[in-house]
Enzyme design. Structure first.
Site, PDB file in Angstrom:
ATOM      1  N   ASN A   1       0.852  -1.187   0.000  1.00 50.13           N
ATOM      2  CA  ASN A   1       0.000   0.000   0.000  1.00 50.13           C
ATOM      3  C   ASN A   1       0.891   1.241   0.000  1.00 50.13           C
ATOM      4  OD1 ASN A   1       0.646   0.764   2.770  1.00 50.13           O
ATOM      5  ND2 ASN A   1      -0.822  -0.781   3.470  1.00 50.13           N
TER       6      ASN A   1
ATOM      7  N   GLU B   1       3.256   1.701   3.060  1.00 52.76           N
ATOM      8  CA  GLU B   1       4.383   0.763   3.054  1.00 52.76           C
ATOM      9  C   GLU B   1       5.417   1.161   2.005  1.00 52.76           C
ATOM     10  OE1 GLU B   1       1.671  -3.106   4.372  1.00 52.76           O
ATOM     11  OE2 GLU B   1       2.003  -2.630   2.260  1.00 52.76           O
TER      12      GLU B   1
ATOM     13  N   ASP C   1      -5.056  -8.550   1.096  1.00 49.15           N
ATOM     14  CA  ASP C   1      -5.059  -9.998   0.836  1.00 49.15           C
ATOM     15  C   ASP C   1      -5.800 -10.304  -0.457  1.00 49.15           C
ATOM     16  OD1 ASP C   1      -3.927 -10.114   3.376  1.00 49.15           O
ATOM     17  OD2 ASP C   1      -5.781 -10.742   4.355  1.00 49.15           O
TER      18      ASP C   1
END
Length: 338
Positions: free
Chosen positions: A210, A213, A284
């Site tokens: 993301n 990150e 995920d």
């Protein structure tokens, strides 16, 4: 290919997932008063549910879309570990590659969700999250078993996913050993990375961080499109990726690639979420759909567009909820109609 054609070709594709498996617990209830003992809400428990999380949720997303999954990871020798393996086996995941480590607990996230309502609306609010886990590296014997379980499965799969939550199950040595074999056998490798191992994934096919990150990885905050492109280009080149997919929450995703002539190519894909209730588990779902689409020989932009649609769907749910084929098909058809 059209997105519906990509979706149709996901059936039967075989993916190896290596990473941190997590059990997600939810305690649901109603809040109608404040405790007289402290200024905190009193939750009247209505129900409790358990769901797959982390690498296990990636596995469930892939199975829901018709794919096949081998899962390699670690659970503790405890009740939650047994529950998680039973859940995975029930939905058709090959969980025989999961190791049991008596010296660590099964990673478990317990979320307490309050339902509040007035005369016109009902909303859900997460009050607190309780984590039970160990972030210590797994011991040598477990590490060797993880390596063996993963390497023995690579020849039989169409793609590989690392789902890395910094829980100690994925090490630099494990990554190196698996990547060496994956490259030799021409298998695409997609990674949902966290900070600890971020720069150990050099040479994988793609990663899906993301925006927070991605910024942390290069010690720069992403604040606008210029900084996004600067960060994306640096990560793309330093990790020698075929593609970098940065997820950006309500702003969608950005896909970074190099043209055959070496020019940076950037595709900004707007979010498909109608309303974002909860982005738990969206990462995920994105890595699951992206990897499964690449396994089905979709190109990266097609894979990104389909995973963006899937991520938008799960953001409209409360808690960690996998996507399914029917939801994706409706989303594709709605987009075509629009």
């Amino acid at each position: 290919m059209s997105l519906q054609t990509v979706l149709d070709q996901l059936e039967g594709r075989h993916v190896l997932i290596i990473g941190d498996v997590i059990l997600d617990e939810y305690i649901w209830g109603d809040v109608n008063r404040i405790s007289p003992e402290a200024p905190v809400p009193v939750l009247e428990i209505a129900s409790e549910t358990i769901r797959t999380g982390g690498a296990a949720n990636v596995a469930q997303n892939i199975v829901n879309l018709g794919g096949r999954v081998d899962l390699v990871g670690v659970v503790g020798d405890d009740g939650n570990g047994k529950k998680l393996i039973q859940m995975l086996e029930r939905i058709g995941v090959d969980a025989s590659g999961i190791c049991v480590d008596a010296d660590r607990p099964t990673s478990t996230k317990t979320r307490v969700i309050a339902r509040t309502s007035d005369t016109s609306t009902s909303t859900h609010q997460q009050l607190v999250r309780l984590d039970r886990e160990s972030q210590a590296p797994v011991e040598s014997a477990i590490h060797e078993q993880l390596m063996e379980n993963a390497l023995s499965r690579i020849p039989f799969v169409d793609a590989i996913v690392f789902e890395d939550y910094d829980k100690g199950g994925v090490s630099g040595r494990l990554i190196e050993g698996i990547l060496r074999t994956a490259r030799q056998q021409g298998k695409p490798v997609v990674v949902d990375p966290k900070v600890e191992n971020f720069w150990n994934y050099k040479g994988v096919t793609s990663i899906t961080p993301n925006h927070k990150e991605a910024g942390l990885a290069v010690n720069r905050k992403i604040s606008d499109e210029d900084s996004l492109v600067s960060v994306g280009e640096e990560i793309l080149d330093r990790l020698d990726l075929e593609g970098l997919l940065i997820t950006r929450g309500e702003q969608g995703m950005s896909l970074f690639r190099r043209s055959p002539e070496g020019q940076l190519r950037t595709d900004h894909i707007p979010t498909q979420a109608q309303e974002v209730f909860d982005d738990t588990g969206a990462g995920d779902t994105v890595v699951a759909v992206f990897a499964l689409a690449l396994a089905a020989r979709a190109d990266m932009l097609e894979a990104a567009q389909l995973s963006n649609l899937a991520g938008g769907i799960v953001c409209g749910e409360v808690g960690c909820v996998p996507v399914n084929r029917e939801q994706l098909l409706r989303g594709i058809q709605a987009g075509d109609a629009g």
